[in-house]
Design an enzyme around this catalytic site. Structure first.
Site, PDB file in Angstrom:
ATOM      1  N   ASP A 204       0.853  -1.196   0.000  1.00 31.13           N
ATOM      2  CA  ASP A 204       0.000   0.000   0.000  1.00 31.13           C
ATOM      3  C   ASP A 204       0.889   1.247   0.000  1.00 31.13           C
ATOM      4  O   ASP A 204       1.012   1.946   1.005  1.00 31.13           O
ATOM      5  CB  ASP A 204      -0.897  -0.041   1.259  1.00 31.13           C
ATOM      6  CG  ASP A 204      -1.814   1.168   1.349  1.00 31.13           C
ATOM      7  OD1 ASP A 204      -1.939   1.919   0.377  1.00 31.13           O
ATOM      8  OD2 ASP A 204      -2.417   1.359   2.431  1.00 31.13           O
TER       9      ASP A 204
ATOM     10  N   CYS B 188      -3.757   4.680  -4.044  1.00 35.52           N
ATOM     11  CA  CYS B 188      -4.598   5.878  -4.207  1.00 35.52           C
ATOM     12  C   CYS B 188      -4.266   6.581  -5.522  1.00 35.52           C
ATOM     13  O   CYS B 188      -4.646   7.728  -5.712  1.00 35.52           O
ATOM     14  CB  CYS B 188      -4.418   6.823  -3.021  1.00 35.52           C
ATOM     15  SG  CYS B 188      -2.712   7.358  -2.825  1.00 35.52           S
TER      16      CYS B 188
HETATM   17  C1  LIG Z   1      -0.549   5.105   1.683  1.00 37.59           C
HETATM   18  S1  LIG Z   1       0.368   4.929   3.176  1.00 37.59           S
HETATM   19  C2  LIG Z   1      -0.256   3.368   3.710  1.00 37.59           C
HETATM   20  C3  LIG Z   1      -0.036   3.056   5.138  1.00 37.59           C
HETATM   21  C4  LIG Z   1      -0.834   1.908   5.705  1.00 37.59           C
HETATM   22  N1  LIG Z   1      -0.858   0.748   4.841  1.00 37.59           N
HETATM   23  C5  LIG Z   1      -2.238   2.334   6.063  1.00 37.59           C
HETATM   24  O1  LIG Z   1      -3.196   1.799   5.489  1.00 37.59           O
HETATM   25  O2  LIG Z   1      -2.412   3.186   6.943  1.00 37.59           O
HETATM   26  C6  LIG Z   1       1.961   4.647   2.587  1.00 37.59           C
HETATM   27  C7  LIG Z   1       3.017   4.394   3.624  1.00 37.59           C
HETATM   28  O3  LIG Z   1       4.245   4.159   2.944  1.00 37.59           O
HETATM   29  C8  LIG Z   1       5.307   4.706   3.714  1.00 37.59           C
HETATM   30  N2  LIG Z   1       6.421   4.923   2.798  1.00 37.59           N
HETATM   31  C9  LIG Z   1       6.623   5.936   1.935  1.00 37.59           C
HETATM   32  N3  LIG Z   1       7.756   5.753   1.240  1.00 37.59           N
HETATM   33  C10 LIG Z   1       8.299   4.592   1.675  1.00 37.59           C
HETATM   34  C11 LIG Z   1       9.463   3.867   1.331  1.00 37.59           C
HETATM   35  N4  LIG Z   1      10.301   4.301   0.386  1.00 37.59           N
HETATM   36  N5  LIG Z   1       9.708   2.699   1.965  1.00 37.59           N
HETATM   37  C12 LIG Z   1       8.849   2.241   2.896  1.00 37.59           C
HETATM   38  N6  LIG Z   1       7.742   2.885   3.273  1.00 37.59           N
HETATM   39  C13 LIG Z   1       7.451   4.054   2.669  1.00 37.59           C
HETATM   40  C14 LIG Z   1       4.707   5.974   4.304  1.00 37.59           C
HETATM   41  O4  LIG Z   1       5.425   6.365   5.467  1.00 37.59           O
HETATM   42  C15 LIG Z   1       3.278   5.541   4.596  1.00 37.59           C
HETATM   43  O5  LIG Z   1       3.173   5.032   5.896  1.00 37.59           O
END
Ligand SMILES: C[S@@+](CC[C@H](N)C(=O)[O-])C[C@H]1O[C@@H](n2cnc3c(N)ncnc32)[C@H](O)[C@@H]1O
Length: 428
Positions: A357, A383
């Site tokens: 996600d 999204c």
């Molecule tokens: C759309 S959110 C989804 C979070 C969770 N699955 C939820 O439903 O609440 C995307 C997540 O990816 C993390 N994220 C962004 N870039 C990332 C990266 N390069 N590696 C790992 N996580 C990352 C963000 O911190 C965020 O928590």
């Protein structure tokens, strides 16, 4: 003759056929495509041409000659002035169809034309629990609201039917607070999240500033008077809770979680539930689950009551939140940048189910690794239909079949849409 009059004199008639991915109605005329904000399918319009765009030209409604069947009266007095919503003039069924079409179109652009895209699940307006307001001090008043469409101006809101009522009830008191806080300067952002234990607020001055002692006292009084859970200040060294009367709490599955200030959360409880329901329905007795881009564990906690779950997330504070909340061995949390260091096919071997996600940019590197893995079931939550389609293409090229894609409209009246795609490795 000024520019507006020149454009009006060039007005012409069009009929709207579709809604484009940014929420504008689309009309074709003499081989050219026009994008017309606030128009509805079936509208017959007199429009004046605007700026050239990458794939056509924008145009503005001069007169609605005949409104299409999907036209409805907007619910909010700020509609078309405020940039928060683009689709309030459309019926729910037209919005549902359009959002499904956004996904179908994005998939087709990647050559994925025969995918089963289900009907959109609509999340009701008034459910959005997270907002980021802009605020500006003028000589006699404070503007507080969302930005204008395609502009920097702040639209001073009195109502917002998209957002939870508890947040809107705080707008007027916040205007008074902003006026009183000298440390805030002339312009600021105010992020508000509704938690189970009350509102969680982050004040972010446009120019980083230290919070003075008198302002601290004003904030504490404000928090008491309005019964807030927490109010934090975005200090240059990092967000600092100024008043925490209760910890902001969120329920993920049966666990109660305490996210850090500013952590990612799904925009509505109802949207979160729809995404989770779609994932759980797709599971076939999983043995080991990996939840990638896990945030604070929105999905990991409930999944861990079905099978041992291993969360991977790039933000250390969110990883710590999962670890604090994980009371059983069924859930582990790992800090990892999945764009720079995606889980390799070898590391993915223990998992029979992977949920990912990512943010709007998608998960290109991780999808490429998954494409080479032996994981049986991959579930992509996204999204952004464009990056989702790109990532699904990689998976399909690696031997996965897309079982279905479910659109979840958890951003009512905006052009955004969430999607849950279920893929299984083709074992033939
Ligand atoms: C759309 S959110 C989804 C979070 C969770 N699955 C939820 O439903 O609440 C995307 C997540 O990816 C993390 N994220 C962004 N870039 C990332 C990266 N390069 N590696 C790992 N996580 C990352 C963000 O911190 C965020 O928590």
């Amino acid at each position: 003759m000024n520019k507006t009059q020149t454009n009006k004199s060039k007005s012409f008639e069009v009929t709207i056929t579709d809604i484009g991915a940014q929420g504008d109605g689309i009309a074709n005329r003499l081989g050219k495509r026009y994008y017309i904000p606030y128009s509805a399918p079936g509208d017959q319009l007199l429009v004046s041409p605007g700026a050239e765009r990458k794939e056509g030209r924008s145009a503005k409604i001069e007169t609605i000659i005949t409104g299409g069947n999907d036209r409805v009266a907007p619910r909010c007095g700020h509609f078309q002035i405020c940039g928060g919503c683009a689709l309030q003039h459309l019926s729910i069924s037209a919005i549902s169809r359009s959002k499904r079409d956004f996904i179908v179109t994005a998939l087709a652009r990647r050559g994925l034309s025969d995918v089963v895209v289900l009907d959109t699940i609509n999340i009701a307006a008034g459910s959005r629990r997270r907002v980021r307001f802009a605020a500006k001090k003028l000589a006699r008043r404070v503007l507080l609201g969302f930005r204008a469409p395609r502009g920097r101006n702040i639209i001073d809101i009195q109502e917002c039917p998209a957002v939870r009522p508890s947040i809107i009830a705080l707008v007027e008191p916040l205007r008074v607070l902003v006026r009183k806080l000298e440390s805030l300067g002339n312009a600021a952002s105010i992020s508000i999240t509704e938690s189970e234990s009350g509102l969680d607020i982050l004040l972010q001055p446009e120019r980083p500033a230290e919070l003075t002692l008198p302002d601290r006292e004003k904030i504490a009084q404000f928090a008491n008077f309005n019964d807030l859970a927490r109010i934090a200040w975005d200090d240059p060294r990092g967000p600092e809770p100024v008043s925490q009367r209760r910890e902001p709490l969120f329920r993920f599955g049966t666990s109660r979680i305490r996210p850090p200030v500013g952590a990612f959360l799904q925009p509505s409880v109802e949207g979160e539930r729809a995404i989770l329901d779609a994932i759980v329905k797709a599971l076939r007795e999983p043995r080991q689950i990996a939840d990638l881009y896990a945030g604070c564990g929105t999905l990991s906690f409930p999944l861990s009551s079905i099978a041992p779950t291993h969360a991977f997330e790039g933000d250390g504070a969110m990883v710590a939140t999962i670890r604090r909340g994980a009371t059983r061995n069924e859930l582990t949390a790992n800090e990892r940048d999945l764009d720079k260091m995606p889980l390799t096919p070898r590391e993915l071997t223990p998992f029979d189910t992977v949920v990912f996600d990512p943010p709007r940019a998608g998960a290109k590197s991780q999808a490429a690794m998954l494409a080479e893995s032996t994981v049986g079931c991959v579930i992509a939550v996204s999204c952004n239909p464009a990056t989702l389609a790109r990532d699904l293409r990689l998976l399909v090229d690696g031997g996965y079949e897309i079982e279905s894609v479910l659109p979840v409209d958890q951003f009512p009246w905006s052009p955004h849409v969430e999607a849950v795609a279920i893929l299984r490795r083709n074992t033939m």
